[in-house]
Design a protein around this motif. Structure first.
Motif, PDB file in Angstrom:
ATOM      1  N   GLU A 247       0.827  -1.211   0.000  1.00 22.65           N
ATOM      2  CA  GLU A 247       0.000   0.000   0.000  1.00 22.65           C
ATOM      3  C   GLU A 247       0.865   1.266   0.000  1.00 22.65           C
ATOM      4  N   GLU A 248       1.902   1.257   0.841  1.00 20.58           N
ATOM      5  CA  GLU A 248       2.803   2.434   0.898  1.00 20.58           C
ATOM      6  C   GLU A 248       3.546   2.619  -0.417  1.00 20.58           C
ATOM      7  N   LEU A 249       3.967   1.488  -0.972  1.00 22.29           N
ATOM      8  CA  LEU A 249       4.688   1.540  -2.245  1.00 22.29           C
ATOM      9  C   LEU A 249       3.794   2.105  -3.354  1.00 22.29           C
ATOM     10  N   CYS A 250       2.543   1.684  -3.346  1.00 20.25           N
ATOM     11  CA  CYS A 250       1.590   2.175  -4.355  1.00 20.25           C
ATOM     12  C   CYS A 250       1.413   3.687  -4.226  1.00 20.25           C
ATOM     13  N   ILE A 251       1.344   4.169  -2.995  1.00 23.74           N
ATOM     14  CA  ILE A 251       1.174   5.620  -2.787  1.00 23.74           C
ATOM     15  C   ILE A 251       2.384   6.371  -3.350  1.00 23.74           C
ATOM     16  N   GLU A 252       3.580   5.810  -3.084  1.00 18.54           N
ATOM     17  CA  GLU A 252       4.812   6.457  -3.573  1.00 18.54           C
ATOM     18  C   GLU A 252       4.846   6.464  -5.112  1.00 18.54           C
ATOM     19  N   ILE A 253       4.490   5.343  -5.710  1.00 18.35           N
ATOM     20  CA  ILE A 253       4.509   5.239  -7.181  1.00 18.35           C
ATOM     21  C   ILE A 253       3.478   6.202  -7.786  1.00 18.35           C
TER      22      ILE A 253
END
Ligand code: KPL
Length: 331
Positions: A247-253
């Motif tokens: 989820e955090e990675l998706c937000i960053e991307i």
């Protein structure tokens, strides 16, 4: 979901038989550079549609191996096809290549095309079916006189053995021009007739960039995580810790892509879960690269994203961490 795969004019081969005759709709010879699963899948379908197919191979050993049968085998939906094809080495010939489909790994694309540069001219149709982004731009810069078509696919395929491909998941391939926009109509109408007769679903997009970005965004999550956790696509969803990292990675991307490509599709987190679930039993291409000791495409997926983010002054600590971990696992 398939297009009507075989026109009446083509003789469809029976199980385990060879395609013996086919009436060509157009006089197109298609060259395929990069004969992994997707390259073989396209070569097989172009051959089935009546085109002459020539594989460009990188070593004498591969050429000899191919010439044992001089055919591509395609397994799909419990049927088997043997499609005759020719093969040659990159520097063997001098004739102009009009239709070139490039399905190499992204890090190899530019060098592979440069090895046949003497056979390309302004009339060539150069189609890049690659993962990630960055390699396409490098090819466009190196070959400014040639119209460049980029493609992305959701077809699932794997090689059972060299030149024997299984079409495991029916998807779609989208094509679009990224240079020479003034030639769009001519090129599109030329390729349209080829695509229409194929047993693969193919579409033309007026703007292919958002689709390339959408694919990159999903790959930037599933590919490195499956490689790092050494698991299949489904297993990245199997713990609360992994899900919150995703989820955090998706937000960053998304924070990068919002600036880079505002037309990207929203809700990456939901999309990643859907794709990881739908392909749960598969091992991602990056997992396979690491397992086989090959160079990965990380520089063209998360690497591209971080490089663009840097130019936009957006921080991408999670992506940088993934790149570091993948590089530590790579040869
Ligand atoms: O495209 C893929 C890849 O492996 O490169 C996904 C979507 C992750 C499917 O395996």
């Amino acid at each position: 979901m398939y297009n009507a795969p075989y026109n009446n004019q083509f003789r469809r081969c029976d199980k385990r038989n060879t395609v013996k005759t086919s009436t060509k709709l157009q006089d197109q010879t298609w060259y395929v550079l990069g004969v992994g699963a997707i390259g073989c899948l396209w070569a097989a379908h172009l051959g089935l549609a009546g085109h002459k197919v020539k594989l460009i191979l990188k070593s004498c050993r591969r050429l000899k191996q191919f010439q044992l049968s001089s055919e591509i085998k395609l397994s799909q939906q419990s049927e088997e096809f043997s499609i005759p094809a020719e093969a040659e080495l990159a520097n063997d010939k001098t004739s102009v290549i009009r239709y070139l489909l490039v399905c190499t790994k992204s890090p190899d694309a530019l060098q592979a095309i440069q090895s046949i540069a003497h056979r390309l001219d302004q009339s060539s149709r150069l189609i890049l079916l690659l993962n990630g982004l960055g390699a396409q731009q490098a090819v466009a810069e190196a070959f400014p006189n040639i119209p460049l078509i980029c493609a992305t696919t959701t077809d699932g395929a794997y090689l059972r053995s060299p030149f024997h491909v299984t079409h495991a998941g029916v998807g779609e391939t989208h094509f679009g021009l990224i240079s020479h926009q003034d030639e769009k109509e001519t090129i599109y109408s030329e390729l349209k007739s080829t695509f229409r007769c194929l047993g693969l679903v193919a579409h033309w997009d007026n703007n292919i960039y958002p689709r390339l970005c959408n694919k990159l965004m999903v790959n930037a999550v599933i590919n490195p995580l499956t490689a790092i956790y050494n698991c299949n696509n489904g297993e990245i969803l199997k713990s609360a810790d992994r899900l919150s990292l995703i989820e955090e990675l998706c937000i960053e991307i998304e924070s990068v892509m919002d600036k880079l490509c505002p037309d990207h599709t929203s809700n990456l987190f939901a999309k990643v879960q859907k794709i990881a679930h739908a392909t749960a039993g598969n091992y991602s291409s990056m997992h396979q690269d690491i397992a086989a000791g090959r160079l990965t495409e990380i520089d063209y997926i998360n690497g591209y994203l971080c490089q663009q983010a840097k130019e936009l002054s957006i921080a991408t600590p999670l992506n940088l961490k993934l790149i570091e971990k993948i590089k530590a696992l790579s040869p």
